[in-house]
Enzyme design. Structure first.
Site, PDB file in Angstrom:
ATOM      1  N   ASP A   1       2.679  -9.498   9.655  1.00 24.02           N
ATOM      2  CA  ASP A   1       3.520  -9.509   8.456  1.00 24.02           C
ATOM      3  C   ASP A   1       4.507  -8.339   8.478  1.00 24.02           C
ATOM      4  O   ASP A   1       5.691  -8.510   8.189  1.00 24.02           O
ATOM      5  CB  ASP A   1       2.610  -9.431   7.221  1.00 24.02           C
TER       6      ASP A   1
ATOM      7  N   HIS B   1      -3.443 -11.676   4.746  1.00 20.77           N
ATOM      8  CA  HIS B   1      -3.683 -10.529   5.622  1.00 20.77           C
ATOM      9  C   HIS B   1      -5.109 -10.402   6.135  1.00 20.77           C
ATOM     10  O   HIS B   1      -5.472  -9.351   6.651  1.00 20.77           O
ATOM     11  CB  HIS B   1      -3.307  -9.211   4.897  1.00 20.77           C
TER      12      HIS B   1
ATOM     13  N   TYR C   1      -5.070 -13.352  -4.427  1.00 20.08           N
ATOM     14  CA  TYR C   1      -4.621 -12.880  -3.112  1.00 20.08           C
ATOM     15  C   TYR C   1      -5.475 -13.483  -2.010  1.00 20.08           C
ATOM     16  O   TYR C   1      -6.698 -13.340  -2.014  1.00 20.08           O
ATOM     17  CB  TYR C   1      -4.720 -11.349  -3.121  1.00 20.08           C
TER      18      TYR C   1
ATOM     19  N   CYS D   1       0.851  -1.191   0.000  1.00 22.48           N
ATOM     20  CA  CYS D   1       0.000   0.000   0.000  1.00 22.48           C
ATOM     21  C   CYS D   1       0.881   1.232   0.000  1.00 22.48           C
ATOM     22  O   CYS D   1       2.029   1.197   0.434  1.00 22.48           O
ATOM     23  CB  CYS D   1      -0.846   0.030   1.259  1.00 22.48           C
TER      24      CYS D   1
END
Ligand code: ADP
Ligand code: SF4
Length: 680
Positions: free
Chosen positions: A265, A172, A169, A30
């Site tokens: 993470d 997360h 994906y 991000c």
């Protein structure tokens, strides 16, 4: 030339139908720019490719309006009209021979659709994440069929936009594919729920659909959390995490492995060291023949080589190290290891994303400024004349300003009143857990010490009286700030009333070696890291500690750097007493009197030392004195001496001053505004 021991890092790696030119892989991250600031984003990604990252990926890219991530600025690929935005990025990346990857996402239970106002869809009728008062609707078979089509359409658009790697994906906790996988979120009783095989069905289908749609020319990557670090309540590498990898082992062209959630993470250096995900990455690598990319805040080429040689991974994944130094691969290749700007693991970059603001970085002040200010991490415009400049203070602002100005070719003299450089960053890096922060100073000082046009004078305090002796026309003041000891701060302008029965210390006192006596009460209205690390310091010194704050959590702002939970748990586990929702009122008779922020009910806490972590005063007296002493050709006030803030702000302030120095009409307020992509 490459040192031969690092050659392995520059080997090509085949990923399905495409080939990465080396092993440096900027994983999706991000950046607070996304679809709203596409030119800024493209320039930033392009510079990473220029710096040698063989693969450069996007951030999360929304595939459909029913999964819109507003207010966060992520990528968007809802329809063909979004292709142009993303094409800006793939062109910028391809210009340097690197591959471009796109991380397609449908957020499911993590999406709130604040912009589209469409209902959220998930595996189960369940509350959406983040405390927002809304539930997701459980997908029926028709919804699932449609979702698969949305993924397929987005993959085809990705190919049209020029991407070489298309992600499925499931990491997360931010993807519906992960929500289907997880027993915690999926209580379906049809063929998409129950057994692991059923829960993994949608992920497998999307993966295969993507391969069928674009796999002829694009590699298909699977980004997955192999462990959620939730023990038996989540996916565990020792259990279902491994089973999923085994089940899908050879389907994707690339495995991009991490642990969930984002807090796990992207751990900060306060809580983990380089390579901390090794056991997880290595485990996945043992289960597949496909290339594996893993992360772990890698900045040391020796660690990178070791990971590859020991079979931990194939590609060196990096988000933060590529933000702090977009030229890290080229610096290794060209044997310029001492010029690597190592990430300090502070997560200020993450905090920008949490504010939905363009990314910033403590170490790299050009991050996020590549397009709008035309800043480059390694190049800077040359000097305009033969001016010499005096910079007063060698904290992060002074050091960055000196480095950038010296790179422009100016003659620089630095004056520092202490016998060492570094200012606050040196002092703070000696506090528990912050040792990596010293890299802010090390990178700059090391460079400055090798430059023939820079001299640093220590034990040289500059005062309005002795300034003339230095004989400079150009003066930049970077004299930092001082913590207040009067109780004034964010949560109250009034000064603390005290009868003097408790010793009051500030962070400066503790950092400069003053030892607290007896029981210590730390009062925090700063809300960032300082009070928490000082609590650790006092514990290490053998004091009992109470942490008090008007906030309802310890180190409240560290939510934005993904640290809050860890910090509070750490302090509680070490026996720190918490006194939350309390305003400090006064000191009477060896007791601290505080009032509840909600009820105003008063409490008293006994202690021998009170540490005030409240607010700072800028050390601007030198500047204000010389402001009236003309003639100086140029004088400026930068960093904490201008307005105290985070280290990233001081570094940026130093860089900005260096960039505008010598301009005909220096104006720090002007930058280009990214108003989005206009196909016409
Ligand atoms: P910033 O974060 O803005 O760089 P710091 O507090 O880290 O600020 O650094 C300021 C530095 O300036 C410190 O090293 C301090 O010793 C030095 N300094 C402060 N006042 C003077 C002065 N009058 N002359 C020389 N050095 C000074
Ligand atoms: Fe690393 Fe901090 Fe920069 Fe993020 S902001 S890349 S954690 S130095």
């Amino acid at each position: 030339m490459t040192s031969s021991r690092y050659d392995i890092l520059f080997e090509k790696v085949k990923i399905g139908p495409v080939t990465a030119p080396n092993r440096f892989y900027q994983v999706p991250h991000c950046n607070g720019m996304g679809h709203r600031f596409p030119r800024s984003l493209a320039k930033m990604r392009g510079i990473k490719a220029e710096g040698g990252w063989g693969v450069v990926c996007t951030e999360e890219v929304e595939i459909h309006p029913s999964s819109d991530i507003t207010p966060y600025n992520q990528g968007r690929l809802w329809d063909d009209s979004d292709i142009g935005n993303l094409r800006l990025m793939t062109d910028a990346v391809h210009e340097h021979g690197s591959l471009a990857g796109i991380e397609l996402v449908y957020q499911g239970l993590a999406g709130k659709n604040h912009y589209s106002r469409l209902p959220t869809l998930g595996p189960t009728h369940a509350s959406v994440a983040g405390g927002y008062p809304m539930q997701a609707r459980a997908m029926n078979k028709r919804d699932i069929k449609e979702l698969r089509k949305w993924y397929r359409d987005a993959a085809i658009r990705s190919k049209k936009a020029g991407f070489d790697i298309v992600y499925t994906y499931a990491g997360h906790g931010l993807s519906v594919l992960m929500h289907f996988l997880s027993r915690q979120h999926n209580d379906r009783t049809d063929e998409y729920g129950g057994s692991l095989e059923n829960r993994a069905r949608l992920l497998k289908e999307v993966l295969i659909d993507t391969k069928e749609a674009v796999g002829d020319t694009c590699a298909v990557a699977l980004r997955i959390a192999v462990d959620e670090l939730l023990g038996k309540n989540g996916i565990q590498a020792s259990g279902e995490g491994s089973d999923i990898i085994e089940m899908l082992a050879e389907i994707p062209d690339l495995w991009d492995v991490n642990v969930s959630s984002w807090e796990n993470d992207s751990q900060t250096s306060r809580f983990s060291s380089e390579g901390f995900q090794e056991q997880y990455t290595k485990h996945v690598k043992s289960l597949t023949s496909k290339p594996v990319v893993g992360v772990g805040r890698f900045t040391s080429p020796d660690t990178m080589v070791s990971q590859i040689k020991r079979g931990v991974l194939d590609l060196i994944g990096a988000a933060r190290p590529s933000i702090a130094d977009p030229f890290l691969p080229n610096k290794i290749k060209n044997d310029k290891l001492d010029t690597i700007r190592e990430c300090i693991g502070c997560n200020i970059c993450v905090s920008s994303d949490n504010y939905a603001a363009p990314i910033r970085c403590t170490q790299n002040p050009t991050m996020g400024e590549e397009w709008r200010r035309d800043w480059h991490p390694e190049k800077i415009k040359p000097k305009h004349d033969d001016a010499s400049i005096l910079i007063v203070g060698t904290g992060p602002a002074g050091l960055e300003c000196a480095h950038a100005l010296a790179n422009r070719g100016y003659d620089i003299v630095m004056a520092e009143k202490k016998s060492v450089a570094g200012g606050r960053v040196l002092l703070e890096s000696r506090l528990p857990g912050l040792s990596e922060w010293k890299r802010v100073m090390d990178y700059r000082l090391n460079a400055l010490q090798q430059m023939p046009n820079v001299e640093i004078y220590y034990e040289s305090e500059v005062t309005p009286e002795n300034l003339d002796e230095f004989g400079f026309e150009n003066i930049i003041v970077a004299t930092g700030s001082t913590w207040k000891n009067n109780g004034q701060g964010r949560d109250g302008r009034q000064e603390l009333k005290t009868d003097g029965s408790i010793k009051i210390l500030t962070p400066d006192d503790l950092m400069n070696g003053v030892e607290p006596e007896g029981e210590v009460l730390i009062y925090d209205t700063d809300h960032y890291y300082m009070a928490g690390v000082l609590a650790n310091k006092c514990l290490d010194l053998g004091n009992q500690v109470t942490y008090m704050s008007p906030a309802n959590r310890v180190s409240d702002w560290t939510e934005n750097t993904l640290e809050q939970q860890r910090i509070q748990s750490q302090l509680m586990n070490k026996g720190v007493k918490l006194s939350l929702n309390q305003n400090l009122l006064e000191i009477i008779d060896k007791q601290v009197v505080s009032g509840c922020v909600y009820s105003s009910m008063e409490s008293r806490t006994s202690c021998k030392t009170l540490v005030l972590v409240t607010e700072r005063t800028p050390n601007d007296s030198l500047y204000t004195a010389i402001e009236s002493q003309q003639p100086f050709k140029h004088f400026a006030l930068i960093g904490d001496a201008y307005a105290p803030g985070i280290i990233a702000q001081a570094v940026h302030s130093g860089h900005l001053e260096a960039q505008v120095f010598g301009d005909k009409n220096p104006n720090k307020n002007v930058f280009k505004r990214d108003k989005g992509y206009n196909p016409a």
